[in-house]
Structures are given as C-alpha cells and as structure tokens.
Motif scaffolding. Structure first.
Motif, mmCIF file in Angstrom:
data_model
loop_
_atom_site.group_PDB
_atom_site.id
_atom_site.type_symbol
_atom_site.label_atom_id
_atom_site.label_comp_id
_atom_site.label_asym_id
_atom_site.label_seq_id
_atom_site.Cartn_x
_atom_site.Cartn_y
_atom_site.Cartn_z
ATOM 1 N N MET A 1 0.829 -1.177 0.000
ATOM 2 C CA MET A 1 0.000 0.000 0.000
ATOM 3 C C MET A 1 0.879 1.248 0.000
ATOM 4 N N ILE A 2 0.570 2.192 -0.869
ATOM 5 C CA ILE A 2 1.332 3.431 -0.963
ATOM 6 C C ILE A 2 0.811 4.411 0.081
ATOM 7 N N ARG A 3 1.721 4.943 0.860
ATOM 8 C CA ARG A 3 1.355 5.924 1.890
ATOM 9 C C ARG A 3 1.344 7.306 1.259
ATOM 10 N N MET A 4 0.222 8.005 1.374
ATOM 11 C CA MET A 4 0.086 9.345 0.819
ATOM 12 C C MET A 4 0.308 10.367 1.923
ATOM 13 N N GLU A 5 0.901 11.488 1.556
ATOM 14 C CA GLU A 5 1.093 12.591 2.488
ATOM 15 C C GLU A 5 0.467 13.845 1.898
ATOM 16 N N SER A 6 -0.023 14.700 2.765
ATOM 17 C CA SER A 6 -0.602 15.972 2.331
ATOM 18 C C SER A 6 0.492 16.998 2.134
ATOM 19 N N VAL A 7 0.293 17.831 1.116
ATOM 20 C CA VAL A 7 1.220 18.918 0.839
ATOM 21 C C VAL A 7 0.395 20.195 0.701
ATOM 22 N N PRO A 8 0.337 20.981 1.759
ATOM 23 C CA PRO A 8 -0.438 22.224 1.673
ATOM 24 C C PRO A 8 0.169 23.155 0.623
ATOM 25 N N THR A 9 -0.690 23.802 -0.133
ATOM 26 C CA THR A 9 -0.216 24.720 -1.167
ATOM 27 C C THR A 9 -1.228 25.827 -1.367
ATOM 28 N N LYS A 10 -0.790 26.900 -1.958
ATOM 29 C CA LYS A 10 -1.674 28.003 -2.294
ATOM 30 C C LYS A 10 -1.624 28.208 -3.793
ATOM 31 N N MET A 11 -2.771 28.535 -4.380
ATOM 32 C CA MET A 11 -2.869 28.787 -5.810
ATOM 33 C C MET A 11 -3.672 30.049 -6.054
ATOM 34 N N THR A 12 -3.388 30.683 -7.165
ATOM 35 C CA THR A 12 -4.201 31.831 -7.539
ATOM 36 C C THR A 12 -5.605 31.344 -7.890
ATOM 37 N N LYS A 13 -6.549 32.237 -7.828
ATOM 38 C CA LYS A 13 -7.926 31.884 -8.155
ATOM 39 C C LYS A 13 -8.019 31.364 -9.586
ATOM 40 N N LYS A 14 -7.316 32.008 -10.509
ATOM 41 C CA LYS A 14 -7.351 31.594 -11.912
ATOM 42 C C LYS A 14 -6.811 30.170 -12.086
ATOM 43 N N LEU A 15 -5.705 29.867 -11.434
ATOM 44 C CA LEU A 15 -5.124 28.528 -11.545
ATOM 45 C C LEU A 15 -6.055 27.479 -10.943
ATOM 46 N N LEU A 16 -6.670 27.816 -9.827
ATOM 47 C CA LEU A 16 -7.614 26.902 -9.193
ATOM 48 C C LEU A 16 -8.833 26.676 -10.079
ATOM 49 N N GLU A 17 -9.293 27.714 -10.762
ATOM 50 C CA GLU A 17 -10.413 27.566 -11.698
ATOM 51 C C GLU A 17 -10.038 26.627 -12.846
ATOM 52 N N GLU A 18 -8.804 26.751 -13.342
ATOM 53 C CA GLU A 18 -8.329 25.853 -14.405
ATOM 54 C C GLU A 18 -8.275 24.417 -13.911
ATOM 55 N N LEU A 19 -7.805 24.241 -12.702
ATOM 56 C CA LEU A 19 -7.738 22.912 -12.101
ATOM 57 C C LEU A 19 -9.136 22.314 -11.981
ATOM 58 N N ASP A 20 -10.064 23.100 -11.472
ATOM 59 C CA ASP A 20 -11.445 22.631 -11.326
ATOM 60 C C ASP A 20 -12.076 22.321 -12.681
ATOM 61 N N ARG A 21 -11.738 23.090 -13.695
ATOM 62 C CA ARG A 21 -12.267 22.833 -15.033
ATOM 63 C C ARG A 21 -11.801 21.471 -15.550
ATOM 64 N N LEU A 22 -10.544 21.128 -15.294
ATOM 65 C CA LEU A 22 -10.034 19.818 -15.709
ATOM 66 C C LEU A 22 -10.812 18.686 -15.039
ATOM 67 N N VAL A 23 -11.135 18.882 -13.776
ATOM 68 C CA VAL A 23 -11.909 17.873 -13.040
ATOM 69 C C VAL A 23 -13.340 17.825 -13.578
ATOM 70 N N GLU A 24 -13.949 18.982 -13.760
ATOM 71 C CA GLU A 24 -15.326 19.036 -14.252
ATOM 72 C C GLU A 24 -15.469 18.414 -15.638
ATOM 73 N N GLU A 25 -14.455 18.592 -16.469
ATOM 74 C CA GLU A 25 -14.492 18.042 -17.830
ATOM 75 C C GLU A 25 -14.180 16.547 -17.860
ATOM 76 N N GLY A 26 -13.846 15.992 -16.708
ATOM 77 C CA GLY A 26 -13.617 14.558 -16.624
ATOM 78 C C GLY A 26 -12.204 14.102 -16.899
#
Length: 66
Positions: A1-26
């Motif tokens: 089993m692969i152990r995952m770790e969290s990596v806190p990060t900050k993104m601009t609103k525009k970059l986060l919108e692009e990220l969400d668009r990739l998820v929304e588009e599947g």
C-alpha cells in the motif's frame, strides 16, 4: 500500500479555476489526482532535461575533448 502525504499549497484563483475545469471536464477524478499527475509530468520532464544536458556534455567532450 502506498502511503500518501498531504502537501499544503496556495494557488491563484485563476489557476484553481483551471484545475477545477479539468476535473469538471472529466480529465481527472479530483484536484488531488490532477496535481499528482502534474508533478509526475514535471519530474519526468526535468529528468529528461538532465539526461539531454549530460548527453550534450558527452558530445561536446567527444568533439572537442573538453
């Protein structure tokens, strides 16, 4: 089993919108999956850059002995 770790990060609103668009588009199931894929791609690209630099250095040495 692969152990995952969290990596806190900050993104601009525009970059986060692009990220969400990739998820929304599947393209990805989640933000986390998209970010992991981006990091894997970046790491692979940098590995190839280092390899190309080493090959160019070998060629230069072979041609000029320096």
């Amino acid at each position: 089993m692969i152990r995952m770790e969290s990596v806190p990060t900050k993104m601009t609103k525009k970059l986060l919108e692009e990220l969400d668009r990739l998820v929304e588009e599947g393209w990805y199931a989640s933000r986390s999956e998209a970010i992991r894929d981006a990091v894997r791609e970046l790491a692979e690209r940098r590995k190839l850059d280092r390899l190309e630099d080493a090959i160019e250095g070998d060629i230069e040495w072979g041609l000029h002995g320096q």
